[in-house]
Write an enzyme that holds these catalytic residues in place. Sequence first.
Site, PDB file in Angstrom:
ATOM      1  N   ALA A 208       3.038  13.009  -8.944  1.00  0.00           N
ATOM      2  CA  ALA A 208       3.032  11.702  -9.608  1.00  0.00           C
ATOM      3  C   ALA A 208       4.423  11.114  -9.844  1.00  0.00           C
ATOM      4  O   ALA A 208       4.582   9.896  -9.892  1.00  0.00           O
ATOM      5  CB  ALA A 208       2.282  11.808 -10.938  1.00  0.00           C
TER       6      ALA A 208
ATOM      7  N   GLY B 197       6.992  11.470  -7.848  1.00  0.00           N
ATOM      8  CA  GLY B 197       7.691  11.244  -6.577  1.00  0.00           C
ATOM      9  C   GLY B 197       7.665   9.780  -6.165  1.00  0.00           C
ATOM     10  O   GLY B 197       7.003   8.954  -6.799  1.00  0.00           O
TER      11      GLY B 197
ATOM     12  N   THR C 101       3.686  15.330   4.834  1.00  0.00           N
ATOM     13  CA  THR C 101       4.034  15.616   6.234  1.00  0.00           C
ATOM     14  C   THR C 101       4.809  16.938   6.306  1.00  0.00           C
ATOM     15  O   THR C 101       5.108  17.544   5.278  1.00  0.00           O
ATOM     16  CB  THR C 101       4.883  14.480   6.845  1.00  0.00           C
ATOM     17  OG1 THR C 101       6.092  14.358   6.083  1.00  0.00           O
ATOM     18  CG2 THR C 101       4.135  13.162   6.830  1.00  0.00           C
TER      19      THR C 101
ATOM     20  N   GLY D 259      -0.483  11.218   8.899  1.00  0.00           N
ATOM     21  CA  GLY D 259       0.976  11.201   8.875  1.00  0.00           C
ATOM     22  C   GLY D 259       1.482   9.822   8.469  1.00  0.00           C
ATOM     23  O   GLY D 259       2.645   9.652   8.121  1.00  0.00           O
TER      24      GLY D 259
ATOM     25  N   HIS E 147      14.587   7.147   8.618  1.00  0.00           N
ATOM     26  CA  HIS E 147      14.088   7.236   7.240  1.00  0.00           C
ATOM     27  C   HIS E 147      15.255   7.396   6.271  1.00  0.00           C
ATOM     28  O   HIS E 147      16.370   7.724   6.675  1.00  0.00           O
ATOM     29  CB  HIS E 147      13.148   8.441   7.082  1.00  0.00           C
ATOM     30  CG  HIS E 147      11.779   8.196   7.623  1.00  0.00           C
ATOM     31  ND1 HIS E 147      11.476   8.384   8.962  1.00  0.00           N
ATOM     32  CD2 HIS E 147      10.640   7.766   7.032  1.00  0.00           C
ATOM     33  CE1 HIS E 147      10.201   8.085   9.160  1.00  0.00           C
ATOM     34  NE2 HIS E 147       9.663   7.702   8.005  1.00  0.00           N
TER      35      HIS E 147
ATOM     36  N   LYS F  26      14.611  12.338   2.858  1.00  0.00           N
ATOM     37  CA  LYS F  26      13.478  12.912   3.611  1.00  0.00           C
ATOM     38  C   LYS F  26      13.824  14.332   4.048  1.00  0.00           C
ATOM     39  O   LYS F  26      14.927  14.582   4.533  1.00  0.00           O
ATOM     40  CB  LYS F  26      13.130  12.023   4.819  1.00  0.00           C
ATOM     41  CG  LYS F  26      11.879  12.494   5.548  1.00  0.00           C
ATOM     42  CD  LYS F  26      11.301  11.428   6.456  1.00  0.00           C
ATOM     43  CE  LYS F  26      10.106  11.945   7.252  1.00  0.00           C
ATOM     44  NZ  LYS F  26       8.972  12.336   6.404  1.00  0.00           N
TER      45      LYS F  26
HETATM   46  P1  NAD Z   1       9.200  12.888  -3.224  1.00  0.00           P
HETATM   47  O1  NAD Z   1      10.073  14.106  -3.110  1.00  0.00           O
HETATM   48  O2  NAD Z   1       9.761  11.650  -3.846  1.00  0.00           O
HETATM   49  O3  NAD Z   1       7.855  13.267  -4.012  1.00  0.00           O
HETATM   50  C1  NAD Z   1       7.152  14.459  -3.875  1.00  0.00           C
HETATM   51  C2  NAD Z   1       6.704  14.862  -5.277  1.00  0.00           C
HETATM   52  O4  NAD Z   1       5.803  15.985  -5.174  1.00  0.00           O
HETATM   53  C3  NAD Z   1       7.880  15.303  -6.166  1.00  0.00           C
HETATM   54  O5  NAD Z   1       7.848  14.578  -7.386  1.00  0.00           O
HETATM   55  C4  NAD Z   1       7.623  16.778  -6.373  1.00  0.00           C
HETATM   56  O6  NAD Z   1       8.073  17.273  -7.619  1.00  0.00           O
HETATM   57  C5  NAD Z   1       6.103  16.829  -6.259  1.00  0.00           C
HETATM   58  N1  NAD Z   1       5.585  18.189  -6.031  1.00  0.00           N
HETATM   59  C6  NAD Z   1       6.113  19.187  -5.289  1.00  0.00           C
HETATM   60  N2  NAD Z   1       5.359  20.303  -5.393  1.00  0.00           N
HETATM   61  C7  NAD Z   1       4.319  19.992  -6.190  1.00  0.00           C
HETATM   62  C8  NAD Z   1       3.207  20.734  -6.684  1.00  0.00           C
HETATM   63  N3  NAD Z   1       3.025  22.008  -6.359  1.00  0.00           N
HETATM   64  N4  NAD Z   1       2.318  20.102  -7.485  1.00  0.00           N
HETATM   65  C9  NAD Z   1       2.497  18.807  -7.827  1.00  0.00           C
HETATM   66  N5  NAD Z   1       3.549  18.053  -7.412  1.00  0.00           N
HETATM   67  C10 NAD Z   1       4.447  18.636  -6.599  1.00  0.00           C
HETATM   68  O7  NAD Z   1       8.708  12.588  -1.746  1.00  0.00           O
HETATM   69  P2  NAD Z   1       7.963  11.266  -1.191  1.00  0.00           P
HETATM   70  O8  NAD Z   1       8.952  10.394  -0.514  1.00  0.00           O
HETATM   71  O9  NAD Z   1       7.075  10.696  -2.250  1.00  0.00           O
HETATM   72  O10 NAD Z   1       7.090  11.913  -0.027  1.00  0.00           O
HETATM   73  C11 NAD Z   1       6.133  12.924  -0.305  1.00  0.00           C
HETATM   74  C12 NAD Z   1       5.460  13.339   0.997  1.00  0.00           C
HETATM   75  O11 NAD Z   1       4.723  12.233   1.515  1.00  0.00           O
HETATM   76  C13 NAD Z   1       6.444  13.738   2.108  1.00  0.00           C
HETATM   77  O12 NAD Z   1       5.856  14.782   2.866  1.00  0.00           O
HETATM   78  C14 NAD Z   1       6.558  12.465   2.934  1.00  0.00           C
HETATM   79  O13 NAD Z   1       6.958  12.690   4.268  1.00  0.00           O
HETATM   80  C15 NAD Z   1       5.137  11.972   2.862  1.00  0.00           C
HETATM   81  N6  NAD Z   1       4.927  10.548   3.135  1.00  0.00           N
HETATM   82  C16 NAD Z   1       3.796  10.249   3.843  1.00  0.00           C
HETATM   83  C17 NAD Z   1       3.464   8.935   4.092  1.00  0.00           C
HETATM   84  C18 NAD Z   1       2.172   8.651   4.813  1.00  0.00           C
HETATM   85  O14 NAD Z   1       1.809   7.464   4.987  1.00  0.00           O
HETATM   86  N7  NAD Z   1       1.435   9.694   5.219  1.00  0.00           N
HETATM   87  C19 NAD Z   1       4.300   7.897   3.639  1.00  0.00           C
HETATM   88  C20 NAD Z   1       5.437   8.219   2.916  1.00  0.00           C
HETATM   89  C21 NAD Z   1       5.746   9.570   2.654  1.00  0.00           C
END
Ligand code: NAD
Length: 270
Positions: free
Chosen positions: A12, A14, A103, A127, A159, A163
């Site tokens: 939440a 992130g 991802t 993805g 990106h 990332k």
């Molecule tokens: P981010 O690092 O800002 O957020 C990830 C969050 O997950 C962090 O706050 C982290 O503390 C939390 N987290 C980690 N382990 C956890 C756990 N065990 N339980 C609960 N929370 C946990 O990263 P982001 O930019 O928000 O991206 C997150 C993921 O989403 C990445 O893999 C990114 O590549 C992917 N992403 C996918 C899309 C899509 O459309 N599929 C788009 C953007 C990002």
Amino acid sequence: MSDLMVVVIAGAAGRMGQANLRAVLATEGLRIGGALERSGSNAIGKDVGALVGGEPLGVTVTDDVAKALKGADAVLDFTSPAASVALAEETARRGLVHVIGTTGCSVEDEKALEAAAAAGGRIVKAGNFSLGVNLLVELVRKAASALGPDWDAEIVEMHHNRKVDAPSGTALMLGKAVADGRRTSFDDKAVFAREGHTGPRRMGTIGFAALRGGNVIGEHSVYLVGPNERIELTHKAQDRALFADGAVRAALWARGKPAGYYSMADVLGL
Ligand code: NAD
């Protein structure tokens, strides 16, 4: 089943977690029922409203999965591969909709997610949750199938500098679309890095390049390069809300669907 859909946001605090919170709050018929963060996160104990700069919503960020999932219908999960795999066991056991945007999953991670879907999970994993990218994937598949083997395929993505995985999940989707269109094996044809004396390009390979910098949300270009001409197909994300809106759409779509492992192409009917 009541009309209201209770949604838990995993990760939440992130970048995507916050975008997902905003998207759920802006969607009629959805309610935030819980918010998960990793143990040790500064966000634990905070009200989710504070994460998006709003009024308190009476939902506290926790690392207690059972507590967060109580009474939930769906989880929006953009976290890490290990977190998504662990959470999938829990959502499968409860028959919840689990929308996964994470991802960088390994082959073993993918197998574990498929097993969770087979055990009762309703997983939608993509993805990339944008309509534009999923459409681009279809265009690339079609172009690759129409063009001869002397057209080289190269995928470039850019990106933000935070990332952690490369190439992006979207770049992999695009590369797999090229391989599908050509009816070749992606694993045999993908070239993820070039350095030093590489020799000439091998015909039929699918090349990748990953750029990282600043706060770029996500840009992907597929170059299809023929002997005397070149096609460039590009998508640029302008706001993370794009992915969050797609994730919400996926959760609503998966409601009432049988257990299974679905993609965004299923959601969009592409
Ligand atoms: P981010 O690092 O800002 O957020 C990830 C969050 O997950 C962090 O706050 C982290 O503390 C939390 N987290 C980690 N382990 C956890 C756990 N065990 N339980 C609960 N929370 C946990 O990263 P982001 O930019 O928000 O991206 C997150 C993921 O989403 C990445 O893999 C990114 O590549 C992917 N992403 C996918 C899309 C899509 O459309 N599929 C788009 C953007 C990002």
